[in-house]
Design a protein around this motif. Structure first.
Motif, short mmCIF file in Angstrom:
data_model
loop_
_atom_site.label_atom_id
_atom_site.label_comp_id
_atom_site.label_asym_id
_atom_site.label_seq_id
_atom_site.Cartn_x
_atom_site.Cartn_y
_atom_site.Cartn_z
N ILE A 77 8.99 -14.17 -33.88
CA ILE A 77 10.26 -13.95 -33.18
C ILE A 77 11.30 -14.21 -34.26
O ILE A 77 11.54 -15.34 -34.66
CB ILE A 77 10.44 -14.87 -31.96
N TYR A 78 11.87 -13.12 -34.77
CA TYR A 78 12.79 -13.19 -35.90
C TYR A 78 14.19 -12.76 -35.47
O TYR A 78 14.48 -11.59 -35.33
CB TYR A 78 12.29 -12.31 -37.04
N PRO A 79 15.07 -13.75 -35.22
CA PRO A 79 16.43 -13.44 -34.80
C PRO A 79 17.32 -13.05 -35.99
O PRO A 79 17.16 -13.58 -37.09
CB PRO A 79 16.93 -14.75 -34.19
N MET A 80 18.24 -12.15 -35.73
CA MET A 80 19.23 -11.75 -36.72
C MET A 80 20.47 -11.26 -35.98
O MET A 80 20.42 -11.10 -34.77
CB MET A 80 18.66 -10.69 -37.66
N PHE A 81 21.56 -11.06 -36.71
CA PHE A 81 22.77 -10.56 -36.08
C PHE A 81 23.41 -9.50 -36.96
O PHE A 81 23.17 -9.44 -38.16
CB PHE A 81 23.76 -11.68 -35.77
N GLU A 82 24.25 -8.68 -36.33
CA GLU A 82 24.99 -7.67 -37.07
C GLU A 82 26.09 -8.36 -37.86
O GLU A 82 26.82 -9.19 -37.31
CB GLU A 82 25.60 -6.64 -36.11
N LYS A 83 26.23 -8.00 -39.13
CA LYS A 83 27.24 -8.64 -39.98
C LYS A 83 28.66 -8.44 -39.45
O LYS A 83 29.47 -9.36 -39.48
CB LYS A 83 27.14 -8.11 -41.41
N GLU A 84 28.95 -7.26 -39.00
CA GLU A 84 30.31 -6.96 -38.53
C GLU A 84 30.58 -7.49 -37.12
O GLU A 84 31.73 -7.66 -36.73
CB GLU A 84 30.57 -5.45 -38.57
N ARG A 85 29.52 -7.71 -36.35
CA ARG A 85 29.66 -8.20 -34.97
C ARG A 85 28.60 -9.29 -34.74
O ARG A 85 27.51 -9.03 -34.22
CB ARG A 85 29.47 -7.06 -33.98
N PRO A 86 28.91 -10.53 -35.12
CA PRO A 86 27.89 -11.60 -35.05
C PRO A 86 27.40 -11.92 -33.65
O PRO A 86 26.37 -12.57 -33.50
CB PRO A 86 28.58 -12.79 -35.70
N ASN A 87 28.09 -11.46 -32.62
CA ASN A 87 27.60 -11.70 -31.26
C ASN A 87 26.60 -10.63 -30.83
O ASN A 87 26.08 -10.68 -29.72
CB ASN A 87 28.75 -11.82 -30.27
N GLU A 88 26.29 -9.68 -31.71
CA GLU A 88 25.26 -8.67 -31.47
C GLU A 88 23.97 -9.16 -32.13
O GLU A 88 23.78 -9.03 -33.34
CB GLU A 88 25.67 -7.32 -32.05
N ILE A 89 23.10 -9.75 -31.34
CA ILE A 89 21.86 -10.36 -31.83
C ILE A 89 20.72 -9.36 -31.70
O ILE A 89 20.65 -8.61 -30.72
CB ILE A 89 21.52 -11.63 -30.98
N ARG A 90 19.83 -9.38 -32.66
CA ARG A 90 18.61 -8.58 -32.60
C ARG A 90 17.44 -9.50 -32.88
O ARG A 90 17.50 -10.34 -33.78
CB ARG A 90 18.61 -7.44 -33.63
N LEU A 91 16.40 -9.35 -32.09
CA LEU A 91 15.17 -10.12 -32.30
C LEU A 91 14.04 -9.16 -32.59
O LEU A 91 13.81 -8.22 -31.82
CB LEU A 91 14.79 -10.92 -31.05
N LEU A 92 13.34 -9.39 -33.68
CA LEU A 92 12.08 -8.69 -33.91
C LEU A 92 11.02 -9.56 -33.26
O LEU A 92 10.87 -10.73 -33.63
CB LEU A 92 11.81 -8.53 -35.40
N GLU A 93 10.34 -9.03 -32.27
CA GLU A 93 9.30 -9.77 -31.55
C GLU A 93 7.96 -9.08 -31.80
O GLU A 93 7.85 -7.87 -31.60
CB GLU A 93 9.58 -9.78 -30.05
N ILE A 94 6.98 -9.86 -32.24
CA ILE A 94 5.63 -9.33 -32.43
C ILE A 94 4.66 -10.27 -31.73
O ILE A 94 4.63 -11.47 -32.01
CB ILE A 94 5.26 -9.21 -33.93
N TYR A 95 3.89 -9.70 -30.82
CA TYR A 95 2.90 -10.45 -30.05
C TYR A 95 1.52 -9.87 -30.32
O TYR A 95 1.38 -8.66 -30.54
CB TYR A 95 3.20 -10.36 -28.55
N ALA A 96 0.51 -10.71 -30.30
CA ALA A 96 -0.87 -10.25 -30.57
C ALA A 96 -1.27 -9.17 -29.58
O ALA A 96 -1.97 -8.22 -29.94
CB ALA A 96 -1.84 -11.43 -30.51
N ASP A 97 -0.83 -9.30 -28.33
CA ASP A 97 -1.15 -8.33 -27.29
C ASP A 97 -0.27 -8.59 -26.08
O ASP A 97 0.54 -9.53 -26.08
CB ASP A 97 -2.64 -8.37 -26.93
N LYS A 98 -0.42 -7.76 -25.07
CA LYS A 98 0.40 -7.89 -23.86
C LYS A 98 0.17 -9.23 -23.15
O LYS A 98 1.10 -9.83 -22.63
CB LYS A 98 0.13 -6.72 -22.91
N ALA A 99 -1.07 -9.70 -23.17
CA ALA A 99 -1.37 -11.00 -22.54
C ALA A 99 -0.61 -12.13 -23.23
O ALA A 99 -0.11 -13.05 -22.56
CB ALA A 99 -2.87 -11.26 -22.56
N ALA A 100 -0.50 -12.06 -24.55
CA ALA A 100 0.26 -13.09 -25.29
C ALA A 100 1.73 -13.04 -24.89
O ALA A 100 2.38 -14.08 -24.73
CB ALA A 100 0.10 -12.89 -26.79
N TYR A 101 2.26 -11.85 -24.73
CA TYR A 101 3.66 -11.69 -24.30
C TYR A 101 3.85 -12.26 -22.89
O TYR A 101 4.80 -13.03 -22.64
CB TYR A 101 4.07 -10.22 -24.34
#
Length: 147
Positions: A77-101
């Motif tokens: 779960i890797y959070p990041m934000f847009e440089k020009e709009r720091p309240n715009e958050i993006r998360l890269l989420e990677i789960y082993a499978d749907k059950a893990a999610y």
């Protein structure tokens, strides 16, 4: 006003660097066996009410770190934000499978995150993704070092 915005941005950047080194770090004892066929990958696009940004980032840091540390099926779960709009958050989420999610959604730290940030979130969009280069996936986070 500019000084205050710069200070807020510095705090946000510092928090996100800390998240980078904690949220996506895996070690050999907690690594999840790699199976890209079942893997669930998504981008969460979240817009935060600007007045709650600092508080939201603190809560997100705790949740993302706990998810990766405590849940074997949460690969990243890797959070990041847009440089020009720091309240715009993006998360890269990677789960082993749907059950893990699905298990992640029931975890105490995720439930705490959702309930404590509900009034802070203006919008949420979950974008399902697929890997282009599945062979490189197991190597991605091994290159990072906390030393």
């Amino acid at each position: 006003m500019k000084i205050k915005i710069k200070s807020i941005l510095k705090i946000c950047i510092s928090l996100l660097f800390i998240l980078l080194f904690h949220s996506c770090n895996q070690n050999a004892t907690t690594a999840t066996p790699f199976n890209s066929e079942n893997m669930m990958i998504r981008i969460a696009a979240i817009e935060i009410e600007p007045a709650f940004l600092k508080e939201y980032l603190e809560i997100l840091k705790i949740e993302s770190e706990a998810s990766v540390r405590l849940e074997p099926g949460v690969i990243c779960i890797y959070p990041m934000f847009e440089k020009e709009r720091p309240n715009e958050i993006r998360l890269l989420e990677i789960y082993a499978d749907k059950a893990a999610y699905e298990s992640h959604l029931k975890s105490p730290h995720f439930i705490e995150y959702k309930t404590s940030t509900a009034n802070m979130v203006k919008s949420l969009d979950l974008i399902e993704m697929s890997a282009i280069d599945e062979a490189s996936m197991p190597k991605l986070f091994r290159k990072l070092s906390l030393n």
